[in-house]
Design an enzyme around this catalytic site. Structure first.
Site, mmCIF file in Angstrom:
data_model
loop_
_atom_site.group_PDB
_atom_site.id
_atom_site.type_symbol
_atom_site.label_atom_id
_atom_site.label_comp_id
_atom_site.label_asym_id
_atom_site.label_seq_id
_atom_site.Cartn_x
_atom_site.Cartn_y
_atom_site.Cartn_z
ATOM 1 N N LEU A 17 0.818 -1.226 0.000
ATOM 2 C CA LEU A 17 0.000 0.000 0.000
ATOM 3 C C LEU A 17 0.852 1.278 0.000
ATOM 4 C CD1 LEU A 17 -2.819 1.412 0.406
ATOM 5 C CD2 LEU A 17 -2.417 1.169 2.856
ATOM 6 N N ASP A 18 1.577 1.470 1.101
ATOM 7 C CA ASP A 18 2.335 2.719 1.284
ATOM 8 C C ASP A 18 3.462 2.817 0.257
ATOM 9 O OD1 ASP A 18 0.900 3.512 3.698
ATOM 10 O OD2 ASP A 18 1.958 1.875 4.704
ATOM 11 N N SER A 123 -0.142 -5.202 3.093
ATOM 12 C CA SER A 123 0.554 -4.086 3.728
ATOM 13 C C SER A 123 0.789 -4.407 5.195
ATOM 14 C CB SER A 123 -0.298 -2.813 3.627
ATOM 15 O OG SER A 123 0.232 -1.812 4.476
ATOM 16 N N ALA A 124 1.967 -4.030 5.688
ATOM 17 C CA ALA A 124 2.263 -4.230 7.109
ATOM 18 C C ALA A 124 1.520 -3.230 7.979
ATOM 19 C CB ALA A 124 3.769 -4.085 7.331
ATOM 20 N N LYS A 154 7.954 -8.325 6.722
ATOM 21 C CA LYS A 154 8.821 -8.308 5.545
ATOM 22 C C LYS A 154 10.256 -8.085 6.031
ATOM 23 C CE LYS A 154 5.017 -6.053 3.070
ATOM 24 N NZ LYS A 154 4.478 -4.847 2.422
#
Ligand code: G6P
Ligand code: MG
Length: 225
Positions: A17-18, A123-124, A154
């Protein structure tokens, strides 16, 4: 690098995402930079790049380690520091609108959807659903890996393995899209095809590299595989 899959094998896309869908990586960096200054830890480009894709608490640990301060705080104090960073970050994302979607991403998601590709989010960030909501993209991501369920962040492949599982696809049938070196490593370790968005020297391990999100189309991916 030899691509792992042929284009025709691909059935789904697992997205970070980011820094891929939207430029929240800038807001994360600003908020961590602020905290690093407060803690007296020197902010460097290497530290900034290394934090991308890394969970909230692991990011804090990396910053403390960079300043040789990893033993200076209790767990409770660390949680308070991470919460302070998150409060600053959430302040910024609350101001976001669909105008914050990175160039080419909306058309690409539409292209994927109209061609029958499945889509999930890896996403994290625990703020992922909020960000998608602010961008009005929630409908595109029916499947979201819950970062709270992960045992490792990750570059461990777990999040990308789960992203494929949520789509009922084999890893070889998925392409993962990342802006972080740790994320590209996670995709590769999951045995998915990796797209790295951004500086090709930082993302040299990606199967496919695009300097900008706007370059990412099904056609460009087909050419590259
Ligand atoms: C993503 C970002 C990281 C961020 C992590 C956790 O991976 O790239 O910069 O630290 O998510 O985000 P959160 O919103 O849960 O603090
Ligand atoms: Mg990212």
């Amino acid at each position: 690098m030899m691509a792992k899959a042929k284009f025709d094998q691909i059935k789904g896309f697992v997205f970070d995402l980011d820094g891929v869908i939207t430029d929240t990586s800038v807001y994360h960096s600003i908020a961590w930079h602020q905290l690093a200054d407060k803690l007296g830890v020197t902010w460097t480009k290497t530290l900034e790049d290394g934090l991308k894709g890394i969970s909230r608490m692991d990011s804090l640990e990396m910053i403390l380690k960079a300043g040789n301060k990893e033993n200076d705080y209790t767990q409770e104090e660390k949680v308070a520091l991470a919460t302070e960073k998150n409060d600053n970050y959430v302040n910024e994302i609350m101001k976001m609108t669909p105008a914050n979607i990175l160039p080419g991403i909306k058309p690409f998601l539409d292209e994927l959807r109209s061609n029958g590709y499945l889509i999930s989010l890896a996403s994290a960030s625990k703020n992922g659903p909020t960000v998608l909501d602010k961008l009005a993209l929630t409908d595109y991501f029916p499947e979201i890996v819950d970062p709270a369920t992960l045992s490792k962040g990750k570059p461990d492949p777990e999040i990308y393995v789960k992203g494929a599982e949520l789509l009922n696809l084999k890893p070889e049938e998925c392409i993962g899209v990342e802006d972080a070196a740790a994320g590209v490593q996670a995709i590769n370790a999951a045995n998915e095809t990796s797209i790295g968005i951004g500086d090709p020297t930082i993302l040299s391990e990606a199967d496919i590299n695009f300097k900008e999100t706007a370059e990412m189309t099904l056609d460009a991916i087909k050419q590259a595989l």
